[in-house]
Design a protein around this motif. Sequence first.
Motif, short mmCIF file in Angstrom:
data_model
loop_
_atom_site.label_atom_id
_atom_site.label_comp_id
_atom_site.label_asym_id
_atom_site.label_seq_id
_atom_site.Cartn_x
_atom_site.Cartn_y
_atom_site.Cartn_z
N GLY A 1 0.81 -1.21 0.00
CA GLY A 1 0.00 0.00 0.00
C GLY A 1 0.84 1.26 0.00
N GLY A 2 1.93 1.25 0.78
CA GLY A 2 2.81 2.41 0.82
C GLY A 2 3.48 2.68 -0.51
N GLU A 3 3.93 1.63 -1.18
CA GLU A 3 4.57 1.78 -2.49
C GLU A 3 3.57 2.24 -3.54
N SER B 1 6.31 14.02 -3.77
CA SER B 1 6.14 12.56 -3.63
C SER B 1 7.38 11.94 -3.01
N PHE B 2 8.53 12.49 -3.33
CA PHE B 2 9.79 11.96 -2.79
C PHE B 2 9.89 12.19 -1.29
N VAL B 3 9.25 13.27 -0.81
CA VAL B 3 9.29 13.59 0.61
C VAL B 3 8.65 12.46 1.42
N LEU B 4 7.59 11.85 0.89
CA LEU B 4 6.90 10.77 1.59
C LEU B 4 7.47 9.39 1.28
N ALA B 5 8.28 9.30 0.23
CA ALA B 5 8.72 7.99 -0.25
C ALA B 5 9.58 7.24 0.76
N GLY B 6 10.28 7.97 1.64
CA GLY B 6 11.15 7.31 2.60
C GLY B 6 10.42 6.32 3.48
N LYS B 7 9.16 6.61 3.82
CA LYS B 7 8.39 5.69 4.66
C LYS B 7 8.02 4.40 3.93
N ALA B 8 7.99 4.48 2.59
CA ALA B 8 7.56 3.32 1.81
C ALA B 8 8.72 2.45 1.35
N GLY B 9 9.95 2.86 1.62
CA GLY B 9 11.08 2.00 1.29
C GLY B 9 11.81 2.39 0.02
N ARG B 10 12.84 1.60 -0.27
CA ARG B 10 13.77 1.91 -1.36
C ARG B 10 13.10 1.93 -2.73
N TRP B 11 12.19 0.98 -2.97
CA TRP B 11 11.53 0.92 -4.28
C TRP B 11 10.77 2.21 -4.55
N ALA B 12 10.04 2.70 -3.56
CA ALA B 12 9.26 3.93 -3.73
C ALA B 12 10.17 5.13 -3.94
N MET B 13 11.30 5.18 -3.24
CA MET B 13 12.23 6.29 -3.40
C MET B 13 12.84 6.29 -4.80
N GLU B 14 13.19 5.11 -5.29
CA GLU B 14 13.71 5.00 -6.66
C GLU B 14 12.67 5.49 -7.67
N LEU B 15 11.45 5.02 -7.50
CA LEU B 15 10.38 5.40 -8.42
C LEU B 15 10.17 6.90 -8.43
N SER B 16 10.09 7.50 -7.25
CA SER B 16 9.83 8.93 -7.16
C SER B 16 10.98 9.75 -7.74
N ALA B 17 12.21 9.42 -7.37
CA ALA B 17 13.36 10.19 -7.83
C ALA B 17 13.47 10.17 -9.36
N TRP B 18 13.33 9.01 -9.94
CA TRP B 18 13.47 8.90 -11.40
C TRP B 18 12.26 9.49 -12.13
N THR B 19 11.08 9.38 -11.54
CA THR B 19 9.90 9.99 -12.17
C THR B 19 10.02 11.50 -12.21
N VAL B 20 10.48 12.10 -11.09
CA VAL B 20 10.66 13.55 -11.06
C VAL B 20 11.66 13.98 -12.14
#
Length: 312
Positions: A92-94, A273-292
């Motif tokens: 859910g977080g991701e 989105s990247f600000v919240l991604a840390g709570k969802a883990g590495r996959w979410a952070m990768e997704l957000s950083a590259w999407t931005v």
Amino acid sequence: MAMIILGALIPVFGLILLGYGCGRFDLLGDRAFEVLNRFVIAITLPVLTFRSIARMDPTDLAQPSMMIAVVGGALATYAIGFAIEKGLGRSGGEANIAGLCACFSNTGFVGLPIALLTFGPDTVAPVAVTMLLYSAVVFTVGVVMSEMAANHGHGMAAGLKLAGRSVARNPLILLSSLGVLWCLLRLPLTGPLDVLLSTLAQATAPCALTAIGIFIALPRERSAPGPIARALILKLGVHPLLTAGFVLLLPPMPPLWAKMAVLMAAMPSGASSFVLAGKAGRWAMELSAWTVMLSTTLASLSLIAILWWLGA
């Protein structure tokens, strides 16, 4: 027109590159990414939201069709992104971060300069309302979903209670509510207090984008292209189309306001989105950083088509 768009996008690339350099050569220490990210979510982003809302003219809030179009287009896109990734087995977080990447636009740092240069100073009011809606409504949905995902293991009732308690104490939501009250009461916001708030607010985009650059410089596993591609299609294609659909179906609104609703939806993905991604883990952070980063790159082409369609 192309030079106008590139002029607005170059600072975004520059700050991400600066962060990459700081991370690559360890100029700010091994906790720089974490500190910058917390600084944005706890201080500068709430202050930016409060100041933007508090300084608005209350009459600018009397555009229900435009407000429904902006929120409807964003949340419909969010729901699609969330459902796709959840259906493919993400947590859910991701899935929440995937939805935010697809629907949260960079309205302040990229959208406002482009709107001003292509449609003139009358765009300030509709763009400010759009910024308010993304920050106070769309991002709040992301915060709520993030908290619910983080507390999922406590059971449904306990999870909702914990999430509600966390949301109620969230600085962004508290200052957004205070900003609306300040605006409606027409309270003044001037002098040294406004200078302080303005200084903090202006740090939001530079800190968030620099944090993305630092994160990209960290050692990593190879990013999965599928989720990134889906987020890009939703952000630059589906989001503006859904918003335009709401504009056409709802009661008429001033033409410039309708154009700004669609134009802001077509902006690249915002760093929030990247600000919240840390709570969802590495996959979410990768997704957000590259999407931005990639949506900012591709927007240099897609925005030309959008502006031509809107008659800029």
